[in-house]
Design a protein around this motif. Sequence first.
Motif, short mmCIF file in Angstrom:
data_model
loop_
_atom_site.label_atom_id
_atom_site.label_comp_id
_atom_site.label_asym_id
_atom_site.label_seq_id
_atom_site.Cartn_x
_atom_site.Cartn_y
_atom_site.Cartn_z
N GLU A 278 0.59 -1.27 0.01
CA GLU A 278 -0.24 -0.42 0.11
C GLU A 278 1.00 1.36 -0.01
OE1 GLU A 278 -3.30 -0.33 -0.34
OE2 GLU A 278 -3.44 -2.12 0.39
N LEU A 279 1.85 1.28 0.81
CA LEU A 279 2.26 2.36 1.40
C LEU A 279 4.40 2.22 1.00
CD1 LEU A 279 0.80 4.43 4.14
CD2 LEU A 279 0.67 4.92 1.47
N ALA A 280 4.95 2.97 0.83
CA ALA A 280 6.63 2.56 1.08
C ALA A 280 6.88 4.29 1.37
CB ALA A 280 6.82 2.13 -0.55
N LEU A 281 8.15 3.46 2.13
CA LEU A 281 9.39 4.94 2.19
C LEU A 281 10.25 4.17 1.25
CD1 LEU A 281 8.89 5.31 6.12
CD2 LEU A 281 8.10 7.15 3.97
N SER A 282 11.02 5.15 0.53
CA SER A 282 12.34 5.24 -0.01
C SER A 282 13.11 4.63 1.36
CB SER A 282 12.42 5.61 -1.22
OG SER A 282 12.62 6.51 -0.85
N PHE A 283 14.74 4.02 -0.16
CA PHE A 283 16.12 4.59 0.91
C PHE A 283 16.74 4.15 -0.11
CE2 PHE A 283 19.88 2.64 2.97
CZ PHE A 283 20.67 3.94 3.71
N VAL A 284 18.10 5.40 -0.40
CA VAL A 284 18.66 4.92 -0.96
C VAL A 284 20.21 5.96 -0.44
CG1 VAL A 284 19.78 5.66 -3.91
CG2 VAL A 284 17.48 5.81 -3.16
N GLY A 285 20.90 4.77 -0.68
CA GLY A 285 22.91 5.03 -0.02
C GLY A 285 23.44 5.11 -1.03
N LEU A 286 24.06 6.11 -1.63
CA LEU A 286 25.06 6.49 -2.69
C LEU A 286 26.47 6.94 -2.38
CD1 LEU A 286 22.71 8.04 -4.92
CD2 LEU A 286 23.02 5.00 -5.05
N PRO A 287 27.60 6.43 -2.90
CA PRO A 287 28.74 7.42 -2.78
C PRO A 287 29.01 8.06 -3.76
CG PRO A 287 28.92 5.14 -3.82
CD PRO A 287 27.67 5.33 -3.93
N THR A 288 28.29 9.81 -2.94
CA THR A 288 28.48 10.44 -4.28
C THR A 288 29.01 11.54 -3.99
OG1 THR A 288 28.58 11.92 -1.73
CG2 THR A 288 26.21 11.31 -3.05
N ASP A 289 30.71 11.03 -4.35
CA ASP A 289 31.92 11.69 -4.20
C ASP A 289 33.05 10.82 -5.73
OD1 ASP A 289 32.92 8.87 -2.52
OD2 ASP A 289 34.22 9.69 -2.12
N GLN A 290 32.07 9.50 -5.84
CA GLN A 290 32.81 8.06 -6.97
C GLN A 290 31.42 8.38 -8.08
OE1 GLN A 290 33.02 4.84 -5.00
NE2 GLN A 290 33.85 5.68 -3.39
#
Length: 180
Positions: free
Chosen positions: A53-65
């Motif tokens: 029905e509902l979701a919360l997303s999570f994203v982790g990224l190496p923003t320096d790469q």
Amino acid sequence: MDDAAVARPPGATRSLVLTVDVITPIVDDPWQFGGIAAANSLSDVYAMGGKPELALSFVGLPTDQLPPSVLPAVLAGIDDACRRAGCAIVGGHTIADTEPKCGLSVVGSVDPEQLWTQSAGRSGQVLIVTKALGTGLVGHAIKRGTASPAVAEAAIAQMLELNDVACRVGHEVGATTCTD
């Protein structure tokens, strides 16, 4: 169901199922990564016999790469899978991390009489396989660069598929337990 819970609010006719799942990339394409991560997370709800029905997303990224274009592509993959599931993304969180990660916390609902649990499986029940086995092995081969293009393409297409049809069929045939 990696990390799942079931709750039945007072007076409700359906129980809530709650889960969270986060994976690291199996593929290099950011859109596919987001779609695979979302389909994987949504599958936990389907494996309980529920509807996301509902979701919360999570994203982790190496923003320096990674270039800035990666985050919108990952989020677009997540959005596509959630739209196909009829599941609203109501928020989320992104962080700078040393390794890419992506997933969802999903709230779903299920008729309490049709809730599937892993403990409900019984000896002698028929086993129904709804997708090809070995996708995890192919995922490792993709990461190592040893999967043939045809095998990788088939596995990626399967990983992007939702388990909504399998859930519906499971209810039609009287399933009592499921895993994704």
